[in-house]
Design an enzyme around this catalytic site. Structure first.
Site, PDB file in Angstrom:
ATOM      1  N   ASP A  94      65.939 -37.726  53.493  1.00 26.93           N
ATOM      2  CA  ASP A  94      67.135 -36.893  53.681  1.00 26.93           C
ATOM      3  C   ASP A  94      67.582 -36.855  55.139  1.00 26.93           C
ATOM      4  O   ASP A  94      67.621 -35.801  55.776  1.00 26.93           O
ATOM      5  CB  ASP A  94      66.874 -35.460  53.191  1.00 26.93           C
ATOM      6  CG  ASP A  94      66.370 -35.416  51.771  1.00 26.93           C
ATOM      7  OD1 ASP A  94      66.844 -36.227  50.962  1.00 26.93           O
ATOM      8  OD2 ASP A  94      65.499 -34.580  51.468  1.00 26.93           O
ATOM      9  N   GLU A 116      74.741 -35.172  44.323  1.00 31.30           N
ATOM     10  CA  GLU A 116      74.183 -34.450  45.472  1.00 31.30           C
ATOM     11  C   GLU A 116      74.562 -35.169  46.758  1.00 31.30           C
ATOM     12  O   GLU A 116      75.348 -36.112  46.756  1.00 31.30           O
ATOM     13  CB  GLU A 116      72.653 -34.337  45.353  1.00 31.30           C
ATOM     14  CG  GLU A 116      71.923 -35.661  45.296  1.00 31.30           C
ATOM     15  CD  GLU A 116      70.425 -35.492  45.094  1.00 31.30           C
ATOM     16  OE1 GLU A 116      69.989 -34.351  44.884  1.00 31.30           O
ATOM     17  OE2 GLU A 116      69.709 -36.486  45.131  1.00 31.30           O
ATOM     18  N   ASN A 176      66.546 -41.097  43.458  1.00 35.74           N
ATOM     19  CA  ASN A 176      67.625 -40.438  44.194  1.00 35.74           C
ATOM     20  C   ASN A 176      67.885 -41.114  45.540  1.00 35.74           C
ATOM     21  O   ASN A 176      67.020 -41.744  46.127  1.00 35.74           O
ATOM     22  CB  ASN A 176      67.333 -38.942  44.367  1.00 35.74           C
ATOM     23  CG  ASN A 176      66.207 -38.679  45.343  1.00 35.74           C
ATOM     24  OD1 ASN A 176      65.391 -39.544  45.617  1.00 35.74           O
ATOM     25  ND2 ASN A 176      66.133 -37.481  45.862  1.00 35.74           N
TER      26      ASN A 176
END
Length: 914
Positions: free
Chosen positions: A36, A232, A296
């Protein structure tokens, strides 16, 4: 970051450091799991905050993320691990420590402060701040979220004011991203959700405007960012005048686009609407092999030193380690390329990463946690502070472990190295090798016991000067010894052998605008840098005896590859300059290009030249000069560049001087006034500030002066006062009508980056019971050395005011400010809430006929009439009932304000006497 399935205690089954990993450039770290990415640029260094996935070991645990790691680089190849800089609940206490989570962070820089926006597993979003990227962080609202799951938002910096937000809630209130636009306005993006959640894909992203304090919300109504198949990882960036909103889509398919890909949209506003363009980063794969386990995706575009990069995470380290969980990820970086029409090309995922943008200088202290690649080590925090920054060191060092640095420039060779280490065992040794872990040995440093793991000691060791000379593709530190843990390493620094120079050192030229133009060394220091060595270009710089030699082994596709540069040079408008330098070529004649140019970035294009010239160099050498006049706006951060792309022959440069030689006349084309502009002479035409503008409020120790240029005013500030309005550039007599919206625009630049406060406010009047400081509209603007347009919008819900003051406040800094093109326009009608109706008062009519002031009123109340000049001095004082005529013959020409007060009577307006 996807939602945590369940939360249970977990332990690390096996450390990454104990396993072999591929020797790739990507991912950027291999000794820990990071995900992230959230980048910021601070002091010309790129920092990246990352979720710490080290605890996310067992698949059923979900993402056990409770901390953020920070890494940084200034060359895009060697990354410094600053360790764990944020942890919940220590730095954001939302209670229940066992269940505390810190999912993907947002981050931004403003007001010389770093703001980090943590979030919980499914929300909410909080904010912490720090004076530097490494922390320590202040829990601004003591655990309270600025946006929470109950649609509650904080609307004040103190955190004591909150309100209910319309449209704020989404299934997943996480992955915050904070974007600060060129005008200083901050935006908070967040959101996401599963395919069957409500609201569903395409409607689950939100954006809210932040207040100037960056810790509270301006909007009471969130704006939906309509992003097809949104899942997201919302992200916003700007390039030129285009805003790019990017995000991860879901696995639903059916629209022709890939799944779990980074999609992007473009628009002309940071809040949309946006047009879908397509994927910019597919689920990471090399060739036909997915390296992300089809899971993801999370990304961050960032511009650094004039180049664009895409940060993202993948699972290739976890794959190499045989990690069973998809919850352990690592950050990689590849190039982000724009087409001529502003669209983005799809990112090509690579193993080799991006080009190194400058060589590492081993003669400055190198922190041990600075790594290009490693085998076997860990980075941990220790009690010793390193250079006042943080305390990361290398630990778990055992036999045959190593770390590697890339692109190390030893110049003519090192003679010694000083290593700072601690050991509570028998110790061991460090072999310094080039090329590979078994490559050329340039030196060995033996580390003995220091009596404890925190008992630090310096060890000085010899280095082979001849073997170390030049630019090394790779420098390896290979660790040897028999103990299970040999020692711990904090830093190391190489030393150059002193070189005797013939004759005395040259004397610096007085008033030289170039710092260290005599190259006093050692090394290029902080003034100069060797840059732009991409597209195949390769060069190194060595400083000896007050000259720098650029050894060029290959050139790039442009003249500026490679390039010797110095930034931060101030060039003032209407001044002439002369650049001189001594230079020679090595091995034959060649040319170079020297130029002074505007720095690109933040929406400003590269390539605008203030002065440029091609010089013919010979082996015999000679003095060269470039003269130019500065007819552009003042630039406080110009770049001096010597460009060597024309030939691979090396160049020696010395005695670089740039001095101001006089004034020049700049043609001034008048700017036509903007129709409807409520600001008089917003173009600053003519001589002097009066009668429309006044330079005032220079009390409390403040000192400044204002000078007019071509349709601009420059405020030179020698000292500031005790408040932001000391000193202050003002215009009075502006009428703002109740029930109308207004927009103020202006252009501004500063001698260096600084802020100013601009406001439209009610003038104080003790007789009316009015205090100073009531503002109708106010905003803090961040100025740079490049002229940028700024704007302030507000609604006039107060009673109509015919004597409003527009004020530019400079009290925050002594750095000069240039302002131009000030325009205030009414933008339309706005609704007025109950209780905001203007009081019923009699407003006498005020007119001027030559030098006769006419005042007429429908009532018979006694009126006190004062005529005030622009400095606030009362120049005439009358009394009347029902109106009268008054002579102003004795007053000099100029602008005045007529102020009337009485029982149920008031009016203020401006008049011009000719």
């Amino acid at each position: 970051m996807t939602k945590s399935k369940r939360i249970i205690a977990s332990i690390i089954a096996a450390a990454i450091a104990a396993t072999a990993v591929p020797v790739w450039a990507n991912p950027i770290l291999s000794h820990k799991y990071t995900a992230d990415p959230q980048p910021i640029v601070w002091n010309n260094r790129l920092y990246v905050y990352a979720s710490n996935d080290d605890l996310s070991v067992v698949e059923s645990d979900g993402y056990v993320i409770q901390a953020y790691t920070l890494v940084s680089t200034d060359d895009m190849a060697n990354w410094t691990d600053h360790g764990e800089v944020f942890r919940v609940p220590r730095d954001w206490n939302r209670g229940n420590a066992s269940n505390a989570r810190a999912y993907a962070p947002g981050a931004a820089v403003r007001n010389n402060t770093v703001y980090v926006y943590p979030c919980g597993a499914g929300g909410p979003v909080g904010v912490v701040s720090a004076p530097r990227p490494e922390g320590p962080f202040n829990d601004v609202h003591r655990g309270t979220a600025i946006v929470d799951r109950n649609n509650r938002i904080i609307t004040s910096a103190s955190g004591t004011t909150a309100t209910t937000c319309t449209n704020c809630n989404v299934p997943w209130m996480f992955d915050p991203m904070t974007f600060v636009d060129d005008d200083g306005q901050g935006y908070l993006y967040y959101g996401g959700g599963g395919e069957n959640d409500n609201p569903g894909a395409g409607q689950n992203m939100r954006v809210l405007r932040l207040n100037d304090d960056m810790v509270s919300i301006r909007d009471a109504n969130a704006t939906t960012v309509a992003a097809p198949r949104s899942f997201e990882a919302a992200y916003m960036h700007r390039r030129g005048n285009t805003y790019y909103f990017s995000y991860v889509n879901n696995w639903a398919g059916g629209d022709g686009h890939p799944s779990a890909a980074i999609m992007y949209m473009t628009g002309s506003s940071p809040m949309g609407p946006f047009t879908l363009r397509g994927p910019v980063l597919r689920n990471p794969a090399i060739g036909n092999q997915n390296i992300n386990r089809h899971n993801n995706n999370h990304h961050a575009p960032v511009e650094y030193n004039g180049k664009w990069y895409m940060l993202y995470h993948d699972r290739r380290v976890a794959d190499a380690n045989g990690a069973p969980s998809v919850n352990q990820r690592n950050i990689s970086v590849d190039s982000l390329v724009y087409n001529a029409d502003g669209t983005m090309r799809e990112v090509v995922v690579t193993a080799n990463g991006v080009a190194q943008i400058k060589n590492l200088n081993p003669y400055e202290t190198v922190r041990a946690a600075t790594i290009n690649r490693q085998l076997g080590i860990r980075v941990t925090n220790n009690g010793e502070r390193w250079a006042g920054n943080d305390s990361t060191i290398l630990s778990s060092i055992s036999n045959n472990d190593w770390i590697r640095l890339k692109g190390v420039d030893f110049k003519s060779g090192a003679s010694k190295v000083t290593v700072r280490a601690a050991s509570n065992s028998a110790g061991g040794s460090i072999e310094f090798r080039t090329g590979s872990e078994t490559g050329t040995l340039i030196g060995t440093c033996n580390i003995t016991s220091t009596g404890g793991w925190t008992a630090w000691r310096n060890f000085e060791c010899d280095i082979n000067k001849t073997a170390s000379a030049g630019v090394k593709d790779f420098l390896y530190l290979v660790f040897k010894g028999t103990a299970s843990e040999l020692f711990r390493l904090a830093s190391y620094q190489f030393e150059e052998e002193a070189v005797a120079c013939d004759g005395p050192a040259p004397t610096p030229t007085p008033n030289n605008l170039v710092s260290d133009g005599i190259f006093s060394g050692p090394g290029l220091g902080s003034s100069w840098s060797l840059a732009n060595m991409d597209d195949g270009a390769a060069a190194s710089a060595s400083v000896r005896c007050n000259e720098v030699t650029i050894d060029i082994t290959s050139t790039g596709a442009e003249i500026y590859q490679p390039q010797l540069i110095q930034q931060g040079i101030r060039l003032e408008r209407r001044k002439s300059y002369k650049l001189t330098f001594d230079a020679s070529s090595v091995g034959g004649n060649r040319t170079i290009v020297a130029q002074l140019e505007r720095l690109g970035g933040d929406g400003v294009e590269w390539g605008h030249m203030y002065g440029q010239k091609t010089f013919n160099l010979t082996a015999a050498g000679g003095t060269h000069e470039l003269e130019f006049g500065m007819d552009d706006p003042t630039d406080g951060n110009a770049q001096l560049a010597f460009n060597f792309g024309g030939s691979a022959r090396s160049v020696t440069i010395r005695n670089v001087r740039l001095v101001e030689t006089g004034d020049i006349t700049v043609p001034c084309n008048a700017i036509p006034p903007t129709a409807g502009n409520l600001v008089e002479n917003g173009t600053f035409a003519g001589d002097g500030l009066s009668p429309h503008w006044t330079f005032a409020n220079t009390t409390g120790g403040a000192a400044a002066e204002a000078s007019l240029g071509c349709n601009e005013v420059t405020v030179t500030i020698s000292s500031t006062g005790t408040a932001i309005y000391q000193p202050q550039l003002i215009q009075q007599g502006i009428t703002l009508e109740q029930g109308k919206g207004y927009k103020l625009t202006f252009k501004a630049s500063a001698a260096t980056n600084r802020s100013i406060v601009v406001q439209l406010e009610r003038r104080g009047d003790a007789d009316k019971g009015w205090d100073w400081g009531y503002t109708y509209g106010q905003k803090t603007f961040n100025l740079t050395t490049n002229e940028t347009a700024h704007e302030l919008e507000f609604d006039m819900t107060d009673s109509t005011d015919q004597n409003v003051q527009l004020a530019f406040n400079f009290g925050a800094s002594t750095h000069d400010v240039t302002i131009s093109d000030v325009v205030l326009l009414a933008t339309g009608s706005v609704s007025i809430s109950h209780g905001q109706t203007a009081p019923a008062v009699i407003r006498p009519l005020i007119t001027i006929n030559g030098r006769i002031l006419n005042v007429s009123s429908s009532g018979n109340a006694e009126m006190k009439i004062r005529v005030i000049d622009v400095r606030g001095r009362v120049r005439a004082d009358f009394k009347s009932s029902g109106g009268a005529k008054f002579s102003l013959a004795r007053l000099p020409a100029g602008r005045y304000f007529v102020d009337i007060k009485g029982a149920g009577v008031k009016n203020t307006t401006s008049v011009m006497l000719k």
